[in-house]
Design an enzyme around this catalytic site. Sequence first.
Site, mmCIF file in Angstrom:
data_model
loop_
_atom_site.group_PDB
_atom_site.id
_atom_site.type_symbol
_atom_site.label_atom_id
_atom_site.label_comp_id
_atom_site.label_asym_id
_atom_site.label_seq_id
_atom_site.Cartn_x
_atom_site.Cartn_y
_atom_site.Cartn_z
ATOM 1 N N TYR A 35 -16.005 -46.084 34.642
ATOM 2 C CA TYR A 35 -16.633 -46.788 33.603
ATOM 3 C C TYR A 35 -16.974 -48.186 34.572
ATOM 4 C CZ TYR A 35 -12.626 -50.178 33.963
ATOM 5 O OH TYR A 35 -11.515 -50.888 34.059
ATOM 6 N N ARG A 95 -22.659 -49.316 41.542
ATOM 7 C CA ARG A 95 -21.227 -49.110 41.591
ATOM 8 C C ARG A 95 -20.969 -47.733 40.599
ATOM 9 N NH1 ARG A 95 -17.276 -54.071 40.614
ATOM 10 N NH2 ARG A 95 -17.563 -53.497 38.432
ATOM 11 N N LYS A 138 -13.968 -47.300 40.303
ATOM 12 C CA LYS A 138 -13.755 -47.769 38.945
ATOM 13 C C LYS A 138 -13.394 -46.683 37.952
ATOM 14 C CE LYS A 138 -14.604 -51.890 36.233
ATOM 15 N NZ LYS A 138 -13.427 -52.402 36.314
ATOM 16 N N GLU A 175 -5.799 -57.213 45.384
ATOM 17 C CA GLU A 175 -6.663 -57.851 44.266
ATOM 18 C C GLU A 175 -5.650 -58.356 42.906
ATOM 19 O OE1 GLU A 175 -9.654 -55.480 42.795
ATOM 20 O OE2 GLU A 175 -8.504 -53.635 43.211
#
Length: 289
Positions: free
Chosen positions: A35, A54, A153, A186
């Site tokens: 996603y 991406r 992702k 992160e």
Amino acid sequence: MNKSGLVYQNGAFISPQEAKVSIFDRGFLYGDSIYEVTLTYKGKPFLVEEHLDRLWHSADGIGLSIQMKREELTRIIHEGARKLGLERQYIRIIITRGIGDLGLDPALGEEQTTLILFKELPALDTALYEKGVTLFTSEVLRNPKKSMDPSVKSGNYLNNVLAIKQAREAGAYDAVMLNAKGYVTESTSANIWMVLGESIITPPLEAGLLGGITRQKVMELGKAQGFDIKEQNFTVDTLKSANEVFITSSTREVLPVTQVDNQVIGLGVPGPKTKELHKHYKTFILNLN
Ligand code: PDD
């Protein structure tokens, strides 16, 4: 038209309430999906090319060949945003390996499910930017790159879900996620940065993290302004000793962090370099529109 949201599914725009996914969809069953999240400024989808780059990187990462043509996806993203017609929209593009008989083998997935959700995105919460947020170091690690690579992702966000659960239970806004070597990667849905002396440092992609689009832009803009921006591994102890800490993501831009675990960062208020980078990022957004 339901003004609060809109979904593109199987060639049609429908309301979010009408959009349905089968219980045999591999996205639902195994998180076998990818996603992207972007937003609109003044009703226009932001950095679509970067987000689609991406998305295609994520597809490669899970061995998925995206059935929809990139030009078609681009067209639908713009059309959906125009149809919903709100200035500030959240846009989520989801592609799953589709519906198939039960079983892990990806070959069981038939036609891919492609969904795009457009919904109203509330304005940035100014109080958070004036005060800064707190982070909590989670015990849940980010995966190593040779596991489910964090640069993909994917629909597998359970590590991050568990990490933010711990952080929220500790009263923090978000979590710091470490890798197996003990370095900072992160937060659960944003990239982490610190200001140490004159340097502005964020962990390298090799640490195992999502290559944030905001991270990339802030890096470019900061370098162009003459800031000393570096990608370097650091521990959470170093993070706690920083003069300033902030996180970046599409929907939150540049958000100051004023506490990590029990440690107040710098003077406990958003730092000057953080504010300056946010200002440059806002100028960049304004100049696009
Ligand atoms: N999150 N790291 C992770 C794990 C993320 O999920 C995200 C994005 C980021 C920041 O990436 P970007 O700057 O491209 O938004 C970093 C989105 C916003 C989300 O899942 O809602």
